[in-house]
Design an enzyme around this catalytic site. Structure first.
Site, PDB file in Angstrom:
ATOM      1  N   ASN A   9       0.881  -1.181   0.000  1.00  0.00           N
ATOM      2  CA  ASN A   9       0.000   0.000   0.000  1.00  0.00           C
ATOM      3  C   ASN A   9       0.912   1.223   0.000  1.00  0.00           C
ATOM      4  OD1 ASN A   9      -1.794   2.059   0.426  1.00  0.00           O
ATOM      5  ND2 ASN A   9      -2.249   1.514   2.569  1.00  0.00           N
ATOM      6  N   TRP A  10       1.043   1.823  -1.176  1.00  0.00           N
ATOM      7  CA  TRP A  10       1.979   2.959  -1.296  1.00  0.00           C
ATOM      8  C   TRP A  10       1.439   4.219  -0.631  1.00  0.00           C
ATOM      9  CZ3 TRP A  10       4.099   3.020  -7.064  1.00  0.00           C
ATOM     10  CH2 TRP A  10       4.807   1.828  -7.298  1.00  0.00           C
ATOM     11  N   LYS A  11       0.178   4.203  -0.269  1.00  0.00           N
ATOM     12  CA  LYS A  11      -0.463   5.415   0.289  1.00  0.00           C
ATOM     13  C   LYS A  11      -0.202   6.593  -0.660  1.00  0.00           C
ATOM     14  CE  LYS A  11       0.192   3.543   4.865  1.00  0.00           C
ATOM     15  NZ  LYS A  11      -0.152   3.733   6.245  1.00  0.00           N
ATOM     16  N   HIS A  93      -9.649   1.257   4.543  1.00  0.00           N
ATOM     17  CA  HIS A  93      -8.400   1.465   5.277  1.00  0.00           C
ATOM     18  C   HIS A  93      -8.668   2.413   6.436  1.00  0.00           C
ATOM     19  CE1 HIS A  93      -4.324   2.698   6.255  1.00  0.00           C
ATOM     20  NE2 HIS A  93      -3.921   1.592   5.648  1.00  0.00           N
ATOM     21  N   GLU A  95      -7.119   4.804   7.592  1.00  0.00           N
ATOM     22  CA  GLU A  95      -6.883   6.230   7.312  1.00  0.00           C
ATOM     23  C   GLU A  95      -8.105   6.842   6.634  1.00  0.00           C
ATOM     24  OE1 GLU A  95      -3.125   5.698   5.359  1.00  0.00           O
ATOM     25  OE2 GLU A  95      -2.226   5.153   7.280  1.00  0.00           O
ATOM     26  N   GLU A 164      -5.902  -4.955  10.330  1.00  0.00           N
ATOM     27  CA  GLU A 164      -4.891  -3.916  10.544  1.00  0.00           C
ATOM     28  C   GLU A 164      -5.215  -3.153  11.832  1.00  0.00           C
ATOM     29  OE1 GLU A 164      -2.761  -2.822   6.610  1.00  0.00           O
ATOM     30  OE2 GLU A 164      -4.327  -1.382   7.016  1.00  0.00           O
ATOM     31  N   GLY A 170       2.005   2.140  10.842  1.00  0.00           N
ATOM     32  CA  GLY A 170       2.972   3.232  10.734  1.00  0.00           C
ATOM     33  C   GLY A 170       3.612   3.617  12.059  1.00  0.00           C
ATOM     34  N   SER A 208       2.966  -2.308  10.469  1.00  0.00           N
ATOM     35  CA  SER A 208       4.406  -2.329  10.737  1.00  0.00           C
ATOM     36  C   SER A 208       5.056  -3.683  10.446  1.00  0.00           C
ATOM     37  CB  SER A 208       4.695  -1.879  12.181  1.00  0.00           C
ATOM     38  OG  SER A 208       4.279  -0.528  12.357  1.00  0.00           O
ATOM     39  N   GLY A 229       2.572  -1.193   4.382  1.00  0.00           N
ATOM     40  CA  GLY A 229       2.630   0.234   4.104  1.00  0.00           C
ATOM     41  C   GLY A 229       4.070   0.693   3.893  1.00  0.00           C
ATOM     42  N   GLY A 230       4.662   1.255   4.925  1.00  0.00           N
ATOM     43  CA  GLY A 230       5.989   1.868   4.823  1.00  0.00           C
ATOM     44  C   GLY A 230       7.036   0.984   4.164  1.00  0.00           C
TER      45      GLY A 230
HETATM   46  C1  PEP Z   1      -1.012   0.195   5.984  1.00  0.00           C
HETATM   47  O1  PEP Z   1      -1.094   1.418   5.870  1.00  0.00           O
HETATM   48  O2  PEP Z   1      -1.845  -0.534   5.421  1.00  0.00           O
HETATM   49  C2  PEP Z   1       0.075  -0.332   6.794  1.00  0.00           C
HETATM   50  C3  PEP Z   1       0.010  -1.559   7.200  1.00  0.00           C
HETATM   51  O3  PEP Z   1       1.118   0.545   7.061  1.00  0.00           O
HETATM   52  P1  PEP Z   1       2.517   0.174   7.787  1.00  0.00           P
HETATM   53  O4  PEP Z   1       3.004  -1.126   7.196  1.00  0.00           O
HETATM   54  O5  PEP Z   1       3.407   1.329   7.462  1.00  0.00           O
HETATM   55  O6  PEP Z   1       2.218   0.038   9.231  1.00  0.00           O
END
Ligand code: PEP
Length: 246
Positions: A9-11, A93, A95, A164, A170, A208, A229-230
């Protein structure tokens, strides 16, 4: 035996140059023993489609409209994602639930709109830290998933679910494999009660996930891969996480 799936997930990250480098790094590491996909910002769908065409790496979007078409400025219809060859779209998601006030019902409608156009929704569910500490994790995730199960009806078996926990997204704080598995088991049981396909369905963990914790998470019986994500923004990390999946 479910084949694992790892989704980046590049956001709201990327640029022409950064995307080209990242996708080249992912493609250079083929073949993979798991399925993998990248969910990119909508303006980059076209270039992802061109770069990844003919490879085993799939692509998708990070949201879609619940509406088919019409006067909804700024929204992207599932039919448009389908035209760009999207295999997946993330819906619900945290967010979007937090910053855009998306409700369980809206998320369910988005999942339904996606499936209707042949795009597989990756439905995110998860609790806040306060909800976990209040012992409400199970109630919250079951409520979120229930809305989608209800909306999809006999097609419920076609979605992908992503657990999640908000406190892990994050933050660098990951759910332990046991904590994640406990919730995945609850979600699998809920899916079993709703569809005969539950044992073939994928339930991803996100929050994470990094190269050094992925293998332990993916070793859990009900964790079928990850939503990343990251760590999906660095080819080496994303590739290492995919390797941990199989
Ligand atoms: C996400 O935004 O779906 C996510 C899991 O982010 P991260 O891996 O950065 O926690």
């Amino acid at each position: 035996m479910r084949r694992k799936l790892v989704v980046g997930n590049w956001k709201m990250h990327g640029s022409h140059a950064a995307n080209a480098e990242l996708l080249a790094g992912i493609l250079a590491a083929k073949p993979y023993a798991c399925d993998l996909a990248v969910c990119v910002p909508a303006p980059y769908l076209s270039e992802a489609a061109v770069t990844l065409a003919g490879s085993s790496v799939r692509w998708g979007a990070q949201d879609c409209s619940a509406h088919e078409q019409g006067a909804y400025t700024g929204e992207v219809a599932a039919s448009m994602l389908s035209e760009f060859g999207c295999r997946y779209v993330i819906v619900g998601h945290s967010e979007r639930r937090s910053y855009h006030h998306e409700t369980d019902l809206l998320v369910a409608d988005k999942a339904k709109a996606a499936l209707a156009k042949g795009v597989t929704p990756i439905v995110c569910v998860g609790e806040t830290l306060a909800q976990r500490e209040a012992g409400e994790t199970e109630t919250v995730v079951k409520r979120q998933l229930s809305a989608v199960i209800h909306a999809l009806g006999h097609c419920a078996g076609e979605m992908v679910v992503a657990y999640e926990p908000l406190w892990a997204i994050g933050t660098g704080r990951t759910a332990s494999p046991e904590q994640a598995q406990a919730v995945h088991q609850v979600l699998r049981a809920q899916l079993r009660a709703a569809t005969a396909h539950a044992d073939a369905m994928l339930i991803l963990y996100g929050g994470s996930v990094k190269p050094d914790n992925a293998a332990q998470l993916f070793a859990q019986p009900d964790i079928d891969g990850g939503l990343i994500g990251g760590a999906s923004l660095k080819a080496a990390d994303f590739v290492a996480i995919c390797r941990a999946a199989g």
